[in-house]
Design a protein around this motif. Structure first.
Motif, PDB file in Angstrom:
ATOM      1  N   ALA A  47       0.810  -1.221   0.000  1.00 26.36           N
ATOM      2  CA  ALA A  47       0.000   0.000   0.000  1.00 26.36           C
ATOM      3  C   ALA A  47       0.847   1.278   0.000  1.00 26.36           C
ATOM      4  N   PRO A  48       1.880   1.416   0.863  1.00 32.96           N
ATOM      5  CA  PRO A  48       2.684   2.649   0.811  1.00 32.96           C
ATOM      6  C   PRO A  48       3.389   2.837  -0.525  1.00 32.96           C
ATOM      7  N   LEU A  49       3.805   1.745  -1.174  1.00 32.39           N
ATOM      8  CA  LEU A  49       4.462   1.867  -2.477  1.00 32.39           C
ATOM      9  C   LEU A  49       3.492   2.409  -3.528  1.00 32.39           C
ATOM     10  N   ILE A  50       2.237   1.953  -3.483  1.00 30.75           N
ATOM     11  CA  ILE A  50       1.239   2.451  -4.433  1.00 30.75           C
ATOM     12  C   ILE A  50       0.982   3.938  -4.190  1.00 30.75           C
ATOM     13  N   VAL A  51       0.870   4.323  -2.913  1.00 26.42           N
ATOM     14  CA  VAL A  51       0.646   5.734  -2.586  1.00 26.42           C
ATOM     15  C   VAL A  51       1.839   6.574  -3.036  1.00 26.42           C
ATOM     16  N   ALA A  52       3.057   6.052  -2.866  1.00 27.61           N
ATOM     17  CA  ALA A  52       4.249   6.778  -3.318  1.00 27.61           C
ATOM     18  C   ALA A  52       4.232   6.959  -4.829  1.00 27.61           C
ATOM     19  N   LEU A  53       3.809   5.935  -5.563  1.00 31.15           N
ATOM     20  CA  LEU A  53       3.714   6.038  -7.023  1.00 31.15           C
ATOM     21  C   LEU A  53       2.682   7.088  -7.424  1.00 31.15           C
ATOM     22  N   VAL A  54       1.533   7.078  -6.751  1.00 32.58           N
ATOM     23  CA  VAL A  54       0.508   8.095  -7.016  1.00 32.58           C
ATOM     24  C   VAL A  54       1.070   9.484  -6.736  1.00 32.58           C
ATOM     25  N   GLY A  55       1.797   9.616  -5.628  1.00 34.72           N
ATOM     26  CA  GLY A  55       2.390  10.905  -5.285  1.00 34.72           C
ATOM     27  C   GLY A  55       3.393  11.375  -6.329  1.00 34.72           C
ATOM     28  N   ALA A  56       4.219  10.456  -6.832  1.00 37.02           N
ATOM     29  CA  ALA A  56       5.201  10.830  -7.859  1.00 37.02           C
ATOM     30  C   ALA A  56       4.504  11.321  -9.120  1.00 37.02           C
ATOM     31  N   LEU A  57       3.424  10.658  -9.504  1.00 34.83           N
ATOM     32  CA  LEU A  57       2.678  11.076 -10.691  1.00 34.83           C
ATOM     33  C   LEU A  57       2.025  12.444 -10.479  1.00 34.83           C
ATOM     34  N   LEU A  58       1.504  12.672  -9.268  1.00 33.68           N
ATOM     35  CA  LEU A  58       0.913  13.978  -8.972  1.00 33.68           C
ATOM     36  C   LEU A  58       1.969  15.079  -9.004  1.00 33.68           C
ATOM     37  N   GLU A  59       3.151  14.777  -8.475  1.00 30.94           N
ATOM     38  CA  GLU A  59       4.212  15.784  -8.469  1.00 30.94           C
ATOM     39  C   GLU A  59       4.633  16.151  -9.883  1.00 30.94           C
ATOM     40  N   MET A  60       4.820  15.138 -10.725  1.00 33.86           N
ATOM     41  CA  MET A  60       5.270  15.403 -12.093  1.00 33.86           C
ATOM     42  C   MET A  60       4.182  16.068 -12.933  1.00 33.86           C
ATOM     43  N   GLY A  61       2.916  15.716 -12.674  1.00 30.64           N
ATOM     44  CA  GLY A  61       1.843  16.228 -13.508  1.00 30.64           C
ATOM     45  C   GLY A  61       1.242  17.543 -13.040  1.00 30.64           C
ATOM     46  N   LEU A  62       1.254  17.787 -11.709  1.00 26.21           N
ATOM     47  CA  LEU A  62       0.544  18.949 -11.185  1.00 26.21           C
ATOM     48  C   LEU A  62       1.412  19.875 -10.327  1.00 26.21           C
ATOM     49  N   PHE A  63       2.106  19.316  -9.347  1.00 23.89           N
ATOM     50  CA  PHE A  63       2.787  20.162  -8.372  1.00 23.89           C
ATOM     51  C   PHE A  63       3.932  20.963  -8.978  1.00 23.89           C
ATOM     52  N   ARG A  64       4.580  20.447 -10.007  1.00 30.70           N
ATOM     53  CA  ARG A  64       5.662  21.199 -10.637  1.00 30.70           C
ATOM     54  C   ARG A  64       5.193  22.538 -11.187  1.00 30.70           C
ATOM     55  N   ARG A  65       3.910  22.630 -11.458  1.00 27.99           N
ATOM     56  CA  ARG A  65       3.375  23.858 -12.045  1.00 27.99           C
ATOM     57  C   ARG A  65       3.156  24.957 -11.014  1.00 27.99           C
ATOM     58  N   VAL A  66       3.213  24.618  -9.719  1.00 27.37           N
ATOM     59  CA  VAL A  66       2.869  25.626  -8.699  1.00 27.37           C
ATOM     60  C   VAL A  66       4.005  25.875  -7.716  1.00 27.37           C
ATOM     61  N   TYR A  67       5.210  25.366  -7.985  1.00 25.93           N
ATOM     62  CA  TYR A  67       6.316  25.550  -7.049  1.00 25.93           C
ATOM     63  C   TYR A  67       6.599  27.020  -6.768  1.00 25.93           C
ATOM     64  N   GLN A  68       6.615  27.825  -7.789  1.00 22.78           N
ATOM     65  CA  GLN A  68       6.970  29.241  -7.637  1.00 22.78           C
ATOM     66  C   GLN A  68       5.750  30.140  -7.505  1.00 22.78           C
TER      67      GLN A  68
END
Length: 214
Positions: A47-68
């Motif tokens: 379960a934590p590995l799946i959540v980590a994978l989901v988090g990595a996808l969210l970071e690459m797809g969404l969070f990179r756009r709002v860092y600054q």
């Protein structure tokens, strides 16, 4: 939550939703593996590995756009993610209250100083410091930890030295999500797993992180 904010400077309001996702995934993995002991430890691993994978996808797809961007936009994005994840969980597991079945050897009590405590609660009290010490050692004594600390101090200089800071950010975000997923699995063996648990935990998390220091 503190790790992600310290490195990425993003206030991740959806952290509680990832914690909830880890708890629901744990109940499914436990039921799928059937055996109590195998199911519990399988849930701890998967379960934590799946959540980590989901988090990595969210970071690459969404969070990179709002860092600054300003923190208000970050909060809007992460709050929107809480609604989306809640709907995904509702569609996948319904509105039922679930629980992860514990192995028999974790279901009893133990006597400490003339009082009896649940074995699983004692286990959680042991696991918490172990995770904290392990994370501190990771950040202080490993090359990856030095890269993370360098990214906090001067990400521009780190990039100029040839390090792909985007990969560092993705790895840190995935680690934070892995920790959230692990917390969800551990609480699934102690308390009921429901759709309200994300909101319940995120308030406590923000209180602890702010008092402990962002």
């Amino acid at each position: 939550l503190s790790l992600i904010f310290g490195v990425l400077r993003v206030i991740n309001f959806a952290h509680g939703s990832l914690y909830m996702l880890g708890a629901f995934l744990a109940t499914s993995v436990g039921a799928w593996l059937a055996n109590q002991s195998v199911g519990f430890f399988g849930a701890l691993l998967i379960a934590p590995l799946i959540v980590a994978l989901v988090g990595a996808l969210l970071e690459m797809g969404l969070f990179r756009r709002v860092y600054q961007r300003e923190h208000l936009l970050q909060l809007l994005l992460t709050y929107g993610l809480t609604l989306i994840i809640a709907d995904v969980v509702r569609m996948g597991w319904g509105g039922e209250i679930l629980r992860l079945t514990l192995p028999e050897f974790l279901g009893g009590t133990v006597r400490i100083l003339e009082r009896r405590f649940a074995v699983y609660n004692v286990l959680l009290l042991v696991i918490g410091p172990i995770i904290a010490i392990g994370l501190a050692c990771l950040l202080r004594f490993t090359r990856w930890g030095r890269l993370i600390r360098a990214a906090v101090d001067n990400a521009e200089m780190l990039g100029a030295l040839g390090v792909d800071t985007r990969r560092v950010y993705t790895a840190v975000f995935a680690l934070g999500c892995w920790l959230a997923g692990l917390g969800g699995v551990l609480i699934a063996g102690r308390a009921s797993v429901s759709l309200q648990m994300d909101a319940d935990i995120i308030v406590q998390c923000f209180a602890v992180v702010v008092i402990g220091g962002l």
